[in-house]
Each structure stands twice: as structure tokens, then as C-alpha cells.
Design an enzyme around this catalytic site. Structure first.
Site, PDB file in Angstrom:
ATOM      1  N   LYS A  11       0.888  -1.223  -0.031  1.00  0.00           N
ATOM      2  CA  LYS A  11       0.120   0.201  -0.012  1.00  0.00           C
ATOM      3  C   LYS A  11       0.945   1.507  -0.040  1.00  0.00           C
ATOM      4  O   LYS A  11       2.099   1.232   0.187  1.00  0.00           O
ATOM      5  CB  LYS A  11      -0.885  -0.039   0.982  1.00  0.00           C
ATOM      6  N   TYR A  51     -12.356  -2.578  -3.995  1.00  0.00           N
ATOM      7  CA  TYR A  51     -12.855  -2.693  -2.651  1.00  0.00           C
ATOM      8  C   TYR A  51     -14.584  -2.656  -2.494  1.00  0.00           C
ATOM      9  O   TYR A  51     -14.999  -2.360  -1.656  1.00  0.00           O
ATOM     10  CB  TYR A  51     -12.228  -1.483  -2.040  1.00  0.00           C
ATOM     11  N   ASN A 114      -1.823   0.374   6.779  1.00  0.00           N
ATOM     12  CA  ASN A 114      -1.477  -0.837   7.253  1.00  0.00           C
ATOM     13  C   ASN A 114      -0.858  -1.822   6.364  1.00  0.00           C
ATOM     14  O   ASN A 114      -0.692  -2.855   6.444  1.00  0.00           O
ATOM     15  CB  ASN A 114      -2.638  -1.698   7.816  1.00  0.00           C
ATOM     16  N   HIS A 117      -2.201  -5.251   1.254  1.00  0.00           N
ATOM     17  CA  HIS A 117      -3.399  -5.952   1.035  1.00  0.00           C
ATOM     18  C   HIS A 117      -3.090  -7.386   0.748  1.00  0.00           C
ATOM     19  O   HIS A 117      -2.342  -7.628   0.158  1.00  0.00           O
ATOM     20  CB  HIS A 117      -4.244  -5.449  -0.015  1.00  0.00           C
ATOM     21  N   GLU A 128      -9.350 -10.900  -7.667  1.00  0.00           N
ATOM     22  CA  GLU A 128      -8.544  -9.874  -7.511  1.00  0.00           C
ATOM     23  C   GLU A 128      -7.294 -10.068  -8.354  1.00  0.00           C
ATOM     24  O   GLU A 128      -7.032  -8.992  -8.875  1.00  0.00           O
ATOM     25  CB  GLU A 128      -7.997  -9.833  -6.203  1.00  0.00           C
TER      26      GLU A 128
HETATM   27  P1  RTP Z   1      -6.933  -5.711   3.166  1.00  0.00           P
HETATM   28  O1  RTP Z   1      -8.429  -6.143   2.236  1.00  0.00           O
HETATM   29  O2  RTP Z   1      -6.543  -4.408   2.787  1.00  0.00           O
HETATM   30  O3  RTP Z   1      -6.161  -6.750   2.696  1.00  0.00           O
HETATM   31  O4  RTP Z   1      -7.195  -5.847   4.740  1.00  0.00           O
HETATM   32  P2  RTP Z   1      -8.045  -6.948   5.666  1.00  0.00           P
HETATM   33  O5  RTP Z   1      -8.637  -8.079   4.701  1.00  0.00           O
HETATM   34  O6  RTP Z   1      -7.279  -7.228   6.726  1.00  0.00           O
HETATM   35  O7  RTP Z   1      -9.364  -6.033   6.215  1.00  0.00           O
HETATM   36  P3  RTP Z   1     -10.886  -5.575   5.449  1.00  0.00           P
HETATM   37  O8  RTP Z   1     -11.639  -5.984   6.492  1.00  0.00           O
HETATM   38  O9  RTP Z   1     -10.899  -6.321   4.089  1.00  0.00           O
HETATM   39  O10 RTP Z   1     -10.795  -4.045   5.312  1.00  0.00           O
HETATM   40  C1  RTP Z   1     -10.183  -3.498   4.297  1.00  0.00           C
HETATM   41  C2  RTP Z   1      -9.185  -2.175   4.528  1.00  0.00           C
HETATM   42  O11 RTP Z   1     -10.177  -1.261   5.297  1.00  0.00           O
HETATM   43  C3  RTP Z   1      -9.419  -0.669   6.225  1.00  0.00           C
HETATM   44  N1  RTP Z   1     -10.665  -0.825   7.441  1.00  0.00           N
HETATM   45  N2  RTP Z   1     -10.670   0.063   8.275  1.00  0.00           N
HETATM   46  N3  RTP Z   1     -11.614   1.656  10.367  1.00  0.00           N
HETATM   47  C4  RTP Z   1     -12.071   0.514  10.132  1.00  0.00           C
HETATM   48  O12 RTP Z   1     -12.737  -0.089  11.054  1.00  0.00           O
HETATM   49  C5  RTP Z   1     -11.469  -0.341   9.326  1.00  0.00           C
HETATM   50  N4  RTP Z   1     -11.717  -1.734   8.657  1.00  0.00           N
HETATM   51  C6  RTP Z   1     -10.996  -1.857   7.761  1.00  0.00           C
HETATM   52  C7  RTP Z   1      -8.179  -1.284   6.471  1.00  0.00           C
HETATM   53  O13 RTP Z   1      -7.120  -0.323   5.831  1.00  0.00           O
HETATM   54  C8  RTP Z   1      -8.224  -2.652   5.870  1.00  0.00           C
HETATM   55  O14 RTP Z   1      -7.041  -3.197   5.386  1.00  0.00           O
HETATM   56 MG    MG Z   2      -9.688  -7.564   2.827  1.00  0.00          MG
END
Ligand code: RTP
Ligand code: MG
Length: 142
Positions: A11, A51, A114, A117, A128
């Protein structure tokens, strides 16, 4: 376990910190091979489409804003159990909860910035990978 592919994105925060190589090294040490890669500065449309599953969530606008704030490095990783293996290397979404030694624990600042991804299932990985790469841009390495 059969060979799998997963989509990884380094990212904008991690690209800005100049740690692409350090993150690639973690993939390689874990037995994941980079079989396609490109650097992109995502448009708003590209980030929103990628997304789309999160478009009703409160954090969607911040997520799209962050993902378009600078260049990202997008890659396809290949290896045994690649989806779960990459998620293990990444650590928890919130770096404050990420296990020591994971990419997010070591390189991420916040739940928004973070570092990486990774696809969360083989089905997401298929969608994806196809979102960013044509089959002719992927070089299986056996
Ligand atoms: P990613 O898709 O980026 O690999 O991350 P992830 O699966 O661990 O998390 P996901 O639930 O898919 O969420 C995508 C990205 O959105 C942001 N996020 N912010 N403020 C919040 O509560 C929140 N929750 C998620 C994070 O940057 C996350 O990587
Ligand atoms: Mg995710």
C-alpha cells in the site's frame, strides 16, 4: 496442498517508506514466488472497484482516499496454500493487534495505513488477480 495464487498489494504507506524489497524478502523466505508485478497509482475508479465489497462500510471513503494517495506495488504470489500463508505473513488488519514479526506489526502505522493487502479466500484471489492482471502477464515458475 495444491499450488495457489493470491493477490498482494504493497500500500502507499509502505511504498513511501521504501520497504518494497523488505516485504518481497518476507514473501520469498516463506516460499511464495512473485509471478507477476506492477507499480500503479490507482485511480479512484480502480480503488472503488477493487474494494466494492466494502462500499457500504463507514470506512470506505477513507480507504479509497488512502489507496489513491500514492503509488502501490501490486503482485501475484504463487505457492502452496498461498492465500493463508500470505495472510499469516501480513498479520491482523489493525497493526496494534498484529503478532510480532508480521509485516503489519513491523511496517504499519494504523488500521488505514496498514502496509499491505492480501486476498482473503481463494475465490477473492481469483477475482482480485483478474482485476489487475491478464493471464498473459503472469509467469508461473513451477
Ligand atoms: P485488506 O483487504 O486491505 O487486505 O485488509 P483486511 O482484509 O485485513 O481488512 P478488510 O476487512 O478487508 O478491510 C479492508 C481495509 O479497510 C480498512 N479498514 N478500516 N476503520 C476500520 O474499522 C477499518 N476496517 C477496515 C483497513 O485498511 C483494511 O485493510
Ligand atoms: Mg480484505
Amino acid at each position: 496442498m495444491a499450488t495457489q495464487r493470491t493477490l498482494s498489494i504493497i500500500k502507499p504507506d509502505a511504498v513511501a517508506k521504501n520497504v518494497i524489497g523488505e516485504i518481497y524478502s518476507r514473501f520469498e523466505k516463506a516460499g511464495l514466488k512473485i509471478v507477476a508485478a506492477k507499480m500503479l497509482h490507482l485511480s479512484r475508479e480502480q480503488a472503488e472497484g477493487f474494494y466494492a465489497e466494502h462500499k457500504e462500510r463507514g470506512f470506505f471513503a477513507d480507504l479509497v482516499g488512502f489507496m489513491t494517495s500514492g503509488p502501490v506495488m501490486v503482485q501475484v504470489l504463487e505457492g502452496d496454500d498461498a492465500v493463508a500463508r500470505n495472510r499469516d505473513l501480513m498479520g491482523a488488519t489493525n497493526p496494534k493487534e498484529a503478532a510480532p514479526g508480521t509485516i503489519r506489526a513491523d511496517f504499519a502505522q494504523s488500521i488505514d495505513a496498514n502496509a499491505v493487502h492480501g486476498s482473503d479466500s481463494p475465490e477473492s484471489a481469483q477475482r482480485e488477480v483478474a482485476y489487475f492482471f491478464g493471464e498473459d502477464e503472469i509467469c508461473p515458475r513451477g
